[in-house]
Design a protein around this motif. Structure first.
Motif, PDB file in Angstrom:
ATOM      1  N   GLY A 175      -8.109  -4.950  -2.905  1.00 11.34           N
ATOM      2  CA  GLY A 175      -9.319  -4.838  -3.093  1.00 11.34           C
ATOM      3  C   GLY A 175      -9.871  -4.322  -1.434  1.00 11.34           C
ATOM      4  N   GLY A 176      -9.106  -5.139  -0.304  1.00 11.43           N
ATOM      5  CA  GLY A 176      -9.152  -5.066   1.067  1.00 11.43           C
ATOM      6  C   GLY A 176      -9.320  -3.123   1.659  1.00 11.43           C
ATOM      7  N   MET A 177      -8.449  -2.211   0.588  1.00  9.67           N
ATOM      8  CA  MET A 177      -7.999  -1.351   1.056  1.00  9.67           C
ATOM      9  C   MET A 177      -9.421  -0.440   0.934  1.00  9.67           C
ATOM     10  N   PHE A 178     -10.507  -0.601  -0.531  1.00  6.52           N
ATOM     11  CA  PHE A 178     -11.448  -0.240  -0.700  1.00  6.52           C
ATOM     12  C   PHE A 178     -12.761  -0.245   0.556  1.00  6.52           C
ATOM     13  N   VAL A 179     -12.433  -1.554   1.348  1.00  6.89           N
ATOM     14  CA  VAL A 179     -13.838  -1.564   2.060  1.00  6.89           C
ATOM     15  C   VAL A 179     -12.974  -1.009   2.941  1.00  6.89           C
ATOM     16  N   GLY A 180     -11.723  -1.356   3.811  1.00 13.56           N
ATOM     17  CA  GLY A 180     -11.241  -0.323   5.368  1.00 13.56           C
ATOM     18  C   GLY A 180     -11.466   0.753   4.955  1.00 13.56           C
ATOM     19  N   LEU A 181     -11.559   1.736   3.800  1.00 17.72           N
ATOM     20  CA  LEU A 181     -11.982   2.945   3.864  1.00 17.72           C
ATOM     21  C   LEU A 181     -13.592   3.233   4.745  1.00 17.72           C
ATOM     22  N   SER A 182     -14.034   2.375   4.548  1.00 15.92           N
ATOM     23  CA  SER A 182     -15.342   3.002   5.510  1.00 15.92           C
ATOM     24  C   SER A 182     -15.069   2.762   6.953  1.00 15.92           C
ATOM     25  N   ILE A 183     -13.764   2.200   6.890  1.00 16.92           N
ATOM     26  CA  ILE A 183     -13.683   2.658   9.073  1.00 16.92           C
ATOM     27  C   ILE A 183     -11.974   3.430   9.061  1.00 16.92           C
ATOM     28  N   VAL A 184     -10.684   3.232   7.978  1.00 21.67           N
ATOM     29  CA  VAL A 184      -9.615   4.071   8.711  1.00 21.67           C
ATOM     30  C   VAL A 184      -9.511   5.182   7.328  1.00 21.67           C
ATOM     31  N   ASP A 185      -8.513   5.458   6.994  1.00 22.05           N
ATOM     32  CA  ASP A 185      -7.790   6.574   6.182  1.00 22.05           C
ATOM     33  C   ASP A 185      -7.466   5.778   5.287  1.00 22.05           C
ATOM     34  N   LEU A 186      -7.006   6.226   4.240  1.00 22.52           N
ATOM     35  CA  LEU A 186      -6.218   5.332   3.062  1.00 22.52           C
ATOM     36  C   LEU A 186      -4.848   4.607   3.251  1.00 22.52           C
ATOM     37  N   GLY A 187      -4.313   5.128   3.722  1.00 23.24           N
ATOM     38  CA  GLY A 187      -2.918   5.260   4.263  1.00 23.24           C
ATOM     39  C   GLY A 187      -3.083   3.780   4.728  1.00 23.24           C
ATOM     40  N   VAL A 188      -3.840   3.654   6.080  1.00 25.07           N
ATOM     41  CA  VAL A 188      -4.444   2.514   7.124  1.00 25.07           C
ATOM     42  C   VAL A 188      -4.673   1.257   6.236  1.00 25.07           C
ATOM     43  N   SER A 189      -5.661   1.925   5.999  1.00 24.40           N
ATOM     44  CA  SER A 189      -6.094   0.832   5.421  1.00 24.40           C
ATOM     45  C   SER A 189      -5.357  -0.058   3.955  1.00 24.40           C
ATOM     46  N   VAL A 190      -4.384   0.629   3.239  1.00 28.07           N
ATOM     47  CA  VAL A 190      -3.408  -0.105   3.032  1.00 28.07           C
ATOM     48  C   VAL A 190      -2.597  -0.909   3.567  1.00 28.07           C
ATOM     49  N   VAL A 191      -2.135  -0.546   4.877  1.00 28.75           N
ATOM     50  CA  VAL A 191      -1.221  -1.218   5.474  1.00 28.75           C
ATOM     51  C   VAL A 191      -1.582  -2.427   6.247  1.00 28.75           C
ATOM     52  N   ILE A 192      -3.081  -1.734   6.466  1.00 29.57           N
ATOM     53  CA  ILE A 192      -3.893  -3.202   7.570  1.00 29.57           C
ATOM     54  C   ILE A 192      -4.098  -4.321   6.235  1.00 29.57           C
ATOM     55  N   SER A 193      -4.931  -3.761   5.352  1.00 30.95           N
ATOM     56  CA  SER A 193      -4.359  -4.863   4.172  1.00 30.95           C
ATOM     57  C   SER A 193      -3.739  -5.904   3.578  1.00 30.95           C
ATOM     58  N   PHE A 194      -2.610  -5.235   3.466  1.00 27.46           N
ATOM     59  CA  PHE A 194      -1.625  -5.563   3.111  1.00 27.46           C
ATOM     60  C   PHE A 194      -1.272  -6.629   4.430  1.00 27.46           C
ATOM     61  N   MET A 195      -0.859  -6.382   5.434  1.00 26.93           N
ATOM     62  CA  MET A 195      -0.171  -6.888   6.626  1.00 26.93           C
ATOM     63  C   MET A 195      -1.374  -8.127   6.886  1.00 26.93           C
ATOM     64  N   VAL A 196      -3.202  -7.905   6.892  1.00 27.17           N
ATOM     65  CA  VAL A 196      -3.810  -9.448   7.031  1.00 27.17           C
ATOM     66  C   VAL A 196      -3.610  -9.495   5.855  1.00 27.17           C
ATOM     67  N   ALA A 197      -3.668  -9.517   4.805  1.00 26.94           N
ATOM     68  CA  ALA A 197      -3.301 -10.965   3.551  1.00 26.94           C
ATOM     69  C   ALA A 197      -2.116 -11.200   3.494  1.00 26.94           C
ATOM     70  N   LEU A 198      -0.574 -10.713   4.533  1.00 31.40           N
ATOM     71  CA  LEU A 198       0.300 -11.885   4.503  1.00 31.40           C
ATOM     72  C   LEU A 198      -0.097 -12.482   5.568  1.00 31.40           C
ATOM     73  N   SER A 199      -0.528 -12.303   6.663  1.00 27.75           N
ATOM     74  CA  SER A 199      -0.772 -13.417   8.070  1.00 27.75           C
ATOM     75  C   SER A 199      -1.426 -14.506   7.278  1.00 27.75           C
ATOM     76  N   SER A 200      -1.981 -13.847   6.320  1.00 27.57           N
ATOM     77  CA  SER A 200      -3.175 -14.680   5.979  1.00 27.57           C
ATOM     78  C   SER A 200      -2.465 -16.161   5.307  1.00 27.57           C
ATOM     79  N   ILE A 201      -1.625 -16.084   4.296  1.00 28.92           N
ATOM     80  CA  ILE A 201      -0.970 -16.713   3.855  1.00 28.92           C
ATOM     81  C   ILE A 201      -0.052 -17.567   4.288  1.00 28.92           C
ATOM     82  N   PHE A 202       0.192 -16.624   5.415  1.00 29.75           N
ATOM     83  CA  PHE A 202       0.896 -18.257   6.814  1.00 29.75           C
ATOM     84  C   PHE A 202      -0.608 -18.198   7.588  1.00 29.75           C
ATOM     85  N   GLY A 203      -1.091 -17.915   7.572  1.00 27.34           N
ATOM     86  CA  GLY A 203      -2.222 -18.910   8.154  1.00 27.34           C
ATOM     87  C   GLY A 203      -2.547 -20.468   7.897  1.00 27.34           C
ATOM     88  N   ASP A 204      -3.018 -19.895   6.443  1.00 28.49           N
ATOM     89  CA  ASP A 204      -3.407 -20.998   5.725  1.00 28.49           C
ATOM     90  C   ASP A 204      -2.025 -22.219   5.681  1.00 28.49           C
TER      91      ASP A 204
END
Length: 251
Positions: A175-204
Motif C-alpha cells: 500500500g505504501g509503495m503506491f503513495v510513495g510513487l508521488s515522491i520517489v521512483d518505484l524501487g525506492v518507494s518499495v525499499v522505504i515502504s518496507f523499512m518504515v513498516a518494519l521499523s513501525s513494528i519495532f516502534g510499537d
C-alpha cells in the motif's frame, strides 16, 4: 462499560483524529503543522516522563523550548543532536544531574523532530506516505494476526504474532509503495515502504516494553478508547526517523 461502548468510543475518537489530521494536511501550512505536532509532542513527552518514572515536571518547559527552537531552525532533526550535546556537557559539568532525565529528550523527542524536519524538506505528501504505511502496518498485523497468527512474536508483547507482524509489513509495503510513487521512483518507494513498516513494528514493540516496565496498560488516557498519545504515535516515532534517513540517502 461493555465491549460495544468501548468499540464505539474508539471508533468516534479514531474518526475525529483522522478528520483533524486530514484537515491540517489539506491546509498544508507550516505554522499550523508545527503547532499540531508540537501539541502531540508535549503530550507524548509528558506521558514518556510517566513511563520513565521521572518526577521532574520542569523538564516539560525545556521540551517546549526545544519545540520553539524548531519553529525557526530549518533542520529540526539537528536540534536533537544539539540537545544531546548540551545535556552531555551539563552532566559533565554537574555530576548531580541524572542521565535518566534525558530519556524523554530521546523518546519521543527525536521522532517528533525528525517528522517535522521531513515535512520541512519533503512536504506534506511525505507525511501522508508515513501515515499510510504505519496505519496499514497496524491494520495488516491485526487482520493477519487474528485470522491466522499462531507463532509468538516477542515476549515483550505476548498478544502479537510473527504471522501478524509479517502480514502487517507486507500489506504496508504494497500500500505504501503506491503513495510513495508521488515522491520517489518505484524501487525506492518499495525499499522505504518496507523499512518504515518494519521499523513501525519495532516502534510499537518498544512502547510496549516501556509500558510493561512501568506496569501500565496504556501510556495515558487522553484519547477515549485509544489510551494515550504515545499509544497512537509509537510506530510513527520510529518510522519517521527511518523514512527521513532513507529519503536523504536514496533520493
Amino acid at each position: 462499560m461493555n465491549v460495544f461502548m468501548v468499540s464505539k468510543e474508539r471508533l468516534i475518537t479514531g474518526i475525529a483524529l483522522a478528520v483533524g489530521v486530514l484537515i491540517i494536511g489539506f491546509v498544508d501550512n507550516f505554522f499550523l503543522m508545527w503547532l499540531f505536532l508540537g501539541a502531540v509532542y508535549i503530550l507524548a513527552f509528558y506521558e514518556a516522563m510517566r513511563l520513565f518514572d521521572i518526577k521532574n515536571n520542569d523538564l516539560v518547559y525545556f521540551a517546549v523550548g526545544v519545540w520553539l527552537l524548531a519553529a525557526i531552525y530549518p533542520h529540526s532533526d539537528d536540534i536533537f543532536i544539539l540537545t544531546c550535546l548540551a545535556y552531555a556537557g551539563a552532566v559533565a559539568y554537574n555530576r548531580n544531574l541524572s542521565w535518566k532525565n534525558f530519556l524523554p529528550f530521546i523518546y519521543p523527542t527525536a521522532g517528533m523532530l525528525f517528522i517535522l524536519s521531513m515535512y520541512q524538506g519533503y512536504g506534506v505528501l511525505s507525511l501522508l506516505w508515513l501515515l499510510v504505511i504505519v496505519a496499514l502496518t497496524d491494520i495488516g498485523a491485526y487482520a493477519v494476526g487474528t485470522s491466522m497468527g499462531k507463532t509468538p512474536f516477542s515476549p515483550t508483547s505476548p498478544n502479537k504474532t510473527l504471522e501478524g507482524a509479517l502480514g502487517g509489513v507486507a500489506v504496508a509495503t504494497m500500500g505504501g509503495m503506491f503513495v510513495g510513487l508521488s515522491i520517489v521512483d518505484l524501487g525506492v518507494s518499495v525499499v522505504i515502504s518496507f523499512m518504515v513498516a518494519l521499523s513501525s513494528i519495532f516502534g510499537d514493540l518498544f512502547e510496549s516494553l516501556l509500558k510493561r516496565e512501568a506496569g501500565v496498560k496504556d501510556s495515558g488516557s487522553i484519547l477515549p478508547g485509544h489510551g494515550g498519545v504515545l499509544d497512537r504515535i509509537d510506530g510513527y516515532l520510529f518510522g519517521g526517523i527511518v523514512m527521513l534517513v532513507l529519503l536523504r540517502g536514496l533520493v
